[in-house]
Design a protein around this motif. Sequence first.
Motif, short mmCIF file in Angstrom:
data_model
loop_
_atom_site.label_atom_id
_atom_site.label_comp_id
_atom_site.label_asym_id
_atom_site.label_seq_id
_atom_site.Cartn_x
_atom_site.Cartn_y
_atom_site.Cartn_z
N LEU A 93 0.83 -1.21 0.00
CA LEU A 93 0.00 0.00 0.00
C LEU A 93 0.86 1.26 0.00
CD1 LEU A 93 -2.83 -0.98 2.53
CD2 LEU A 93 -2.71 -1.36 0.06
N GLY A 94 2.00 1.18 -0.67
CA GLY A 94 2.90 2.32 -0.78
C GLY A 94 3.88 2.11 -1.92
N TYR A 114 9.36 3.86 1.49
CA TYR A 114 10.23 5.04 1.45
C TYR A 114 9.56 6.23 0.77
CZ TYR A 114 14.16 8.03 0.10
OH TYR A 114 14.98 9.10 -0.09
N GLU A 115 9.08 6.04 -0.44
CA GLU A 115 8.61 7.18 -1.23
C GLU A 115 7.34 7.78 -0.65
OE1 GLU A 115 8.51 10.19 -3.79
OE2 GLU A 115 10.17 8.78 -3.55
N THR A 116 6.44 6.97 -0.15
CA THR A 116 5.15 7.48 0.32
C THR A 116 5.14 7.79 1.81
OG1 THR A 116 4.46 5.16 0.26
CG2 THR A 116 3.65 6.59 -1.46
N GLY A 117 6.25 7.55 2.52
CA GLY A 117 6.36 7.99 3.92
C GLY A 117 5.44 7.28 4.88
N THR A 118 5.24 5.97 4.67
CA THR A 118 4.35 5.21 5.54
C THR A 118 5.02 3.93 6.00
OG1 THR A 118 3.33 4.08 3.65
CG2 THR A 118 2.25 6.10 4.45
N LEU A 119 4.47 3.38 7.09
CA LEU A 119 4.82 2.04 7.55
C LEU A 119 3.62 1.15 7.31
CD1 LEU A 119 6.41 2.93 11.01
CD2 LEU A 119 7.59 2.69 8.81
N ALA A 134 -2.56 -4.85 4.65
CA ALA A 134 -1.75 -4.00 5.51
C ALA A 134 -2.58 -2.91 6.16
CB ALA A 134 -0.62 -3.37 4.71
N GLU A 135 -2.17 -2.52 7.36
CA GLU A 135 -2.63 -1.29 7.99
C GLU A 135 -1.46 -0.30 7.94
OE1 GLU A 135 -5.60 -3.43 11.23
OE2 GLU A 135 -3.99 -2.12 11.91
N LEU A 136 -1.76 0.97 7.71
CA LEU A 136 -0.71 1.96 7.51
C LEU A 136 -0.55 2.88 8.71
CD1 LEU A 136 -1.28 3.10 3.79
CD2 LEU A 136 0.37 1.42 4.68
N ILE A 137 0.71 3.24 8.98
CA ILE A 137 1.06 4.29 9.93
C ILE A 137 1.74 5.39 9.13
CG2 ILE A 137 2.44 4.92 11.94
CD1 ILE A 137 2.28 1.99 12.83
N GLY A 138 1.16 6.57 9.15
CA GLY A 138 1.73 7.70 8.41
C GLY A 138 2.80 8.41 9.22
N ASP A 150 11.68 16.37 1.07
CA ASP A 150 10.43 17.12 0.96
C ASP A 150 9.33 16.56 1.86
OD1 ASP A 150 10.52 14.78 -0.62
OD2 ASP A 150 8.79 15.46 -1.79
N ARG A 151 9.52 15.32 2.32
CA ARG A 151 8.53 14.65 3.17
C ARG A 151 9.25 13.55 3.94
NH1 ARG A 151 4.70 11.28 -0.89
NH2 ARG A 151 4.87 13.15 -2.21
N ALA A 152 8.50 12.86 4.78
CA ALA A 152 9.07 11.72 5.49
C ALA A 152 9.46 10.63 4.49
CB ALA A 152 8.06 11.18 6.49
N HIS A 153 10.65 10.05 4.68
CA HIS A 153 11.14 8.94 3.86
C HIS A 153 11.78 7.90 4.78
CE1 HIS A 153 10.22 10.83 0.06
NE2 HIS A 153 11.01 11.86 0.29
N PRO A 154 10.97 7.02 5.36
CA PRO A 154 11.54 6.02 6.28
C PRO A 154 12.45 5.05 5.54
CG PRO A 154 9.25 5.50 5.77
CD PRO A 154 9.52 6.85 5.18
#
Length: 354
Positions: A93-94, A114-119, A134-138, A150-154
């Motif tokens: 889902l990312g 990485y690109e969408t900034g989610t777990l 999946a469930e997402l954590i932003g 420019d944004r979160a990139h885990p």
Amino acid sequence: MTEPAVALPRRREIAELYVAAHGSKPHGGLYRFRVTDGRWSGGQSATVADMAALAKHPSLPVVYGVSSTGAGTVHAWDVSGNDARLLTETSTLGVEPCHLAVGPDARILVVANYETGTLAVWPLTSDGALDGDAELIGLAGSSIETDRQDRAHPHQIVFTHETMLVVDLGADAVHVFAVSPGGKGAAAFTAVADVAVPAGTGPRHLVRLPHGAVAFTGELGSTVVTGRLGGHPPEWRTSPSTDRTHPVSRRPRNYPGDIQSSPDGRFVYVANRGYDTIATFAVGAGAPRLVGEMDSGVHWPQHLLLADDVLLVAGRDSSAVVALALVDGVPVESSTLFECPGASWLQPIYQAQG
């Protein structure tokens, strides 16, 4: 926040080595290699394009991997037989998943998009398969290098007892989550803190050191950084990740990537991609101190694995895995173990303890 001391790993021998091959079909995917009388042999176990990272279930013969061909995909394989048997293949889902980790109680799998900034978070079934969607954590945050932050990139997930650390290149931060032992899916995680690192660092990978310290690479700053996540504010100590001045790859700058620590926590090893070196730093009091740097023997050293008295290096652009012999904890020479297309991640399966 106080981190527990690091337990030193017992000496273990590798029985099998799984490698993520970051290439297009038909060559990309999951490879398995075995060593017999000092000679490595193996081949492809599953065909998947753009494999990026692997993880292993702590008690079951299950290997997980992430790939990114457009939208991200996570895979789970049963590797108990001669072939890898697919258990689960589903969307993250990312976009551009780059790392994954199994929770400390082996009940949850988490993937960093990485690109969408989610777990992306899944419960695991009793046989190690992913249970449902999946469930997402932003994640949120940004920093000073606008084209990469420019944004979160885990970029990495590290579990430590009842804590999850998320290394965020885009936000120049380490996100800290408390982990509920009985929680399922995203509900198992509670955000505790966003620990800032020096602006422009672009943290990529982190290792824990003794006495609650950590060390991490700064991909954007070309640095290695040490300190404690629980400081108020954290006191970071930073050193250049290399003393070289001219990249040898086609990239115009150096991008330090993976980092591993010696079993006793005295040294950390840093993969300098672009300069194609492995740098060894003494870590303790004061800033990290460079004690040795050598050519890695490959182009674009993507992932490191410490295995007893050698440091294994996955050379993505050389399609090879090499071993660096260690003398007094410092790499001194390189030898090729085997070839593997786009070798990007090394996941060991250790021999059972007698």
